[in-house]
Design an enzyme around this catalytic site. Structure first.
Site, PDB file in Angstrom:
ATOM      1  N   ASP A 333       0.920  -1.093   0.019  1.00 46.64           N
ATOM      2  CA  ASP A 333       0.012  -0.174  -0.039  1.00 46.64           C
ATOM      3  C   ASP A 333       0.994   1.280   0.120  1.00 46.64           C
ATOM      4  OD1 ASP A 333      -2.371   1.656   0.506  1.00 46.64           O
ATOM      5  OD2 ASP A 333      -1.705   1.802   2.555  1.00 46.64           O
ATOM      6  N   ASP A 534      -1.348  -1.156   6.341  1.00 44.17           N
ATOM      7  CA  ASP A 534      -1.561  -0.688   7.905  1.00 44.17           C
ATOM      8  C   ASP A 534      -2.506  -1.708   8.984  1.00 44.17           C
ATOM      9  OD1 ASP A 534      -4.062  -0.085   7.012  1.00 44.17           O
ATOM     10  OD2 ASP A 534      -3.758   2.342   7.042  1.00 44.17           O
ATOM     11  N   ASP A 538      -6.474  -2.057   4.900  1.00 43.31           N
ATOM     12  CA  ASP A 538      -6.074  -2.851   4.069  1.00 43.31           C
ATOM     13  C   ASP A 538      -6.274  -4.215   4.307  1.00 43.31           C
ATOM     14  OD1 ASP A 538      -4.844  -0.931   1.960  1.00 43.31           O
ATOM     15  OD2 ASP A 538      -3.393  -0.876   3.424  1.00 43.31           O
TER      16      ASP A 538
END
Length: 648
Positions: A333, A534, A538
Site C-alpha cells: 500500500d 497498515d 487494507d
C-alpha cells in the site's frame, strides 16, 4: 520421543511434562551412564553376577524411565511413539543376553531426549525475556500522593508516574512531562525516541530521562506487550507445514518400522541363529526410527520465531515462516506504508526578496488557526526550523481554496489558483510556471502573497518513509524479485512515489475491492504474493494475500488480528530481515530433513547388507537427532546481513 509442549519463562527448565525439570532428567541420564559403565567393568573389578545384574537393571530403569512414561501416555491415546520402538529394542537386547547394549541404547536415547528438550526449551525461551519487561507494580497518583499498586489492579483512566530508569508498566498517554524512551523490546528499534505530552507510550519501554505522568489507556492484560507475548505463544504452538506433514506420517511410519522389524527376523534366520537374527532386527528398528525426522522442524521454526520477535517482527505461526520463504513478489500500500501518510512541506520557492525562514514564519502564523492538513504541515515545518511565530488576527478560511490573515501589520494569503483567481490576484506567467513545475512532480503547490504581492510557492507532498528505498533494496537482496505498489491515488502521484522508491510496478486508482482483484492477478503471475499495509484500511487485501504483513502494530489491535506477519514499529526496515530469516529457516529445514533421511537410509542399507552392531546404530541414530536440533538452534544467532539491514 519427548518434546516440550508449553512455553516457559526465561530461566525455567520445566518443560511442563509432569512438572519434571531438565535437571532431574539429566540426573537420570547420569545414573544410567554410571551404573551401565559399572556393570560393564564389574567382571574386571571382581564383582558378583548379582551386582552386575543390579547395575544393568538400574541403568535400564534410569535410561528408560521418562521414555516409558511417554510411551505409556502415547499408548493410552492409541498411538505409537519413538519411545515405544526404543523400549522394544532395549527389551529384545536383554532377552537375547545383551543387557549392556540394551542399557547403552536407553542411556543414549535418554541423553538425546534430554538434549532435545534443552534445545527446544532454549528456542522457546529466547522470547521469554519479554516476560521480565512487565513490572509487578505501578506508581499511581491518588488522593494524598503516590502509592504502589499491582499492575493488574490499575484501571484505564488512572494516572501513573514513570521516573527515569523505570519500565513503563502499562500503555497510556503522557499528560505531563517529556522523556526519551527505549522501545527496542517492542519495536526492535535500538535508538531511543523522544516522547512528550499527548504521545502514546507502551508497556515494556524503558524511560531514560524525565519524569512522566501517564494516563492509563488499557488494562494490564490488554497492553501491546501482553498481546505481543500472547501472539508469540500462539505462534510457537502453530505448526509449520513441514511439521504437520511429518506428524501425519509419524504413526504409519512407526507401524511400518515394527512390521518391517518383525518380517526381517525370518529373513535373517535364513543365514543366522535366532539370537543373531533378533539382534539384527532390533538394530534395524533403531536405525529406521524417525527421531531426527520428527525433531527436524520444531527447533528451526521456534528459533526463527524467537529471533524475529526480539527484533520487533511477529510471525503468527510456523506456517507463515515457511510461507514467507516462498515469496517472490511483494505488494505495498502507498499511503502510511511506503509514505509517512501525512503531508510535509518539501519546498519553499521564493518569488520576491524575502528569505525562506521569514516566508515560512509568516505563512505558519497565518495558518495557526486552521485545521487543514497543509496548515499542520506548515506549522510542523516552522517548529522544525525553531521559528518564533508572530501573533495573527482576522483569520478567514475559504474551504478548499485558501486562507487569509494579518500578522505584523501585513496581509498574508495562501491558497490554490482558484483562490487567487476569485480575488483577481497576482497569477502572472512566471508564478503559474512555478506552480506547474511542482504540480508536475505530483506535489500540492500553493501560492503565498504578502500584501497582495507574490512571496513564494510552498510545495507539499506525502513523502517516503526514511528507510523505504533502503528497504526495497534489502528485499531484492533477500530474494524478492518484484515489488508492486497498490494505491488509490492518481497515476501521477503514484508514479512519482514509485520512481523515487525504486518500485517495479504501479497499480493506481484502486478501491479496496480493486486491490483484492489486483492481488489475485499478481498471484496468478508470480505465485505466492505478500501484501504490506497498515492493517486497518487494507484488511481485505491482507486477507487475500498469501502472506499479509501489517506494520506499526505496537498499538494497533486490528493489525494484529488481520496480518500473518506483524512489524511492531512504523518502519519497514525490519521486513528484509524477516524475509531473509524465513529463507534461512527453510534452508535449515531442508538440511535437517536431508541429514535425517540420509542417516536412516545409510544405516538401514548397511544393516541389511554387511551388518552393523547395535551400539553403532544407536550412536548414529541419536547423533543425527542431536545434530538436527543443534542445527536448528543456529538460527538463534542469525543477524541481518549488510545488504538486508535497512535499519542500519
Amino acid at each position: 520421543m519427548q518434546t516440550p509442549t508449553t512455553d516457559l519463562p526465561k530461566g525455567s527448565d520445566d518443560d511442563g511434562l509432569g512438572g519434571v525439570s531438565l535437571r532431574v532428567e539429566f540426573a537420570f541420564v547420569a545414573v544410567a551412564f554410571l551404573t551401565g559403565a559399572l556393570g560393564l567393568l564389574a567382571p574386571k573389578l571382581g564383582l558378583s553376577s548379582v551386582t552386575i545384574t543390579i547395575c544393568f537393571g538400574l541403568s535400564l530403569v534410569a535410561g528408560g524411565w521418562f521414555g516409558s512414561k511417554a510411551a505409556i501416555e502415547a499408548l493410552r491415546q492409541r498411538k505409537l511413539s519413538m519411545d515405544t520402538l526404543m523400549l522394544l529394542a532395549a527389551g529384545a537386547a536383554v532377552l537375547i543376553g545383551e543387557p549392556f547394549e540394551g542399557a547403552m541404547l536407553l542411556f543414549l536415547f535418554s541423553l538425546s531426549n534430554a538434549l532435545q528438550r534443552l534445545a527446544t526449551a532454549r528456542s522457546r525461551n529466547a522470547i521469554g525475556s519479554l516476560l521480565e519487561l512487565r513490572p509487578e507494580n505501578a506508581t499511581v497518583l491518588a488522593e494524598g500522593g503516590e502509592k504502589q499498586v499491582r499492575i493488574a489492579e490499575v484501571e484505564p483512566g488512572n494516572v501513573i508516574v514513570v521516573r527515569p530508569g523505570d519500565v513503563v508498566p502499562l500503555d497510556g498517554t503522557i499528560i505531563d512531562g517529556e522523556g526519551s524512551l527505549d522501545e527496542s523490546s517492542l519495536t526492535g528499534e535500538s535508538v531511543p525516541v523522544d516522547r512528550r505530552q499527548g504521545d502514546l507510550i507502551l508497556a515494556g519501554a524503558v524511560n531514560s530521562t524525565g519524569k512522566l505522568e501517564v494516563q492509563v489507556n488499557r488494562a494490564a492484560s490488554e497492553t501491546a506487550l501482553a498481546r505481543m507475548i500472547d501472539l508469540v505463544e500462539e505462534a510457537q504452538g502453530e505448526k509449520a507445514q513441514t511439521q504437520r506433514l511429518i506428524d501425519r506420517i509419524e504413526q504409519p511410519y512407526a507401524l511400518g518400522v515394527i512390521l518391517v522389524t518383525l518380517l526381517s527376523i525370518p529373513l535373517f534366520l535364513l543365514r543366522e541363529p535366532l539370537s543373531e537374527a533378533v539382534y539384527r532386527s532390533m538394530t534395524l528398528m533403531v536405525a529406521a526410527s524417525p527421531c531426527a525426522l520428527v525433531l527436524s522442524t520444531p527447533t528451526a521454526i521456534l528459533s526463527a520465531i524467537a529471533v524475529a520477535a526480539r527484533r520487533g517482527i511477529l510471525f503468527k505461526g510456523g506456517v507463515f515462516v515457511e510461507q514467507a520463504s516462498r515469496i517472490r513478489c511483494i505488494a505495498f500500500d502507498k499511503t502510511g506504508t511506503l509514505t509517512e501518510g501525512r503531508a510535509r512541506l518539501t519546498d519553499i520557492h521564493p518569488l520576491g526578496g524575502a528569505e525562506e525562514d521569514e516566508i515560512l514564519r509568516l505563512a505558519a502564523a497565518a495558518q495557526e488557526g486552521s485545521e487543514h492538513h497543509l496548515a499542520k504541515a506548515t506549522l510542523q515545518a516552522a517548529k522544525e526550523h525553531r521559528l518564533e511565530l508572530p501573533e495573527a488576527s482576522d483569520f478567514i478560511a475559504t474551504v478548499g481554496r485558501g486562507i487569509e490573515a494579518k500578522a505584523q501589520g501585513q496581509t498574508i494569503r495562501m491558497g490554490n489558483t482558484d483562490f487567487f483567481t476569485d480575488l483577481g490576484g497576482p497569477l502572472n506567467e512566471p508564478t503559474l510556471e512555478v506552480l506547474k513545475y511542482y504540480q508536475d512532480q505530483a506535489k500540492t503547490a500553493t501560492l503565498v502573497t504578502i500584501d497582495s504581492k507574490p512571496a513564494a510557492v510552498l510545495a507539499f507532498a506525502d513523502t517516503l518513509r526514511p528507510n523505504t528505498k533502503k528497504t526495497i533494496r534489502g528485499l531484492r537482496a533477500a530474494g524478492v524479485e518484484t515489488v508492486v505498489m497498490l494505491t488509490g491515488d492518481n497515476e501521477s502521484v503514484a508514479q512519482a512515489i514509485a520512481t523515487e522508491a525504486g518500485i517495479d510496478d504501479v497499480r493506481s486508482g484502486l478501491l479496496p475491492a480493486a486491490k483484492v482483484d489486483a492481488l489475485r492477478r499478481l498471484q496468478k503471475r508470480y505465485g505466492p504474493v505478500a501484501m504490506v499495509g497498515d492493517g486497518v484500511n487494507d484488511a481485505p487485501a491482507l486477507a487475500t494475500a498469501d502472506l499479509g504483513i501489517a506494520m506499526g502494530a505496537a498499538g494497533t489491535d486490528v493489525a494484529l488480528e488481520n496480518a500473518d506477519l506483524v512489524l511492531m514499529s512504523e518502519d519497514l526496515g525490519r521486513l528484509p530481515f524477516a524475509i531473509e530469516l524465513s529463507r534461512k529457516a527453510r534452508q535449515t529445514l531442508r538440511t535437517n530433513l536431508t541429514l535425517a533421511f540420509a542417516a536412516i537410509i545409510i544405516m538401514v542399507g548397511l544393516i541389511l547388507t554387511v551388518g552393523v552392531s547395535l551400539p553403532v546404530a544407536v550412536v548414529v541414530h541419536e547423533g543425527s537427532t542431536v545434530l538436527v536440533g543443534l542445527n536448528g538452534l543456529r538460527l538463534l544467532a542469525l543477524r541481518p546481513t549488510e545488504s538486508t539491514d535497512a535499519m542500519a
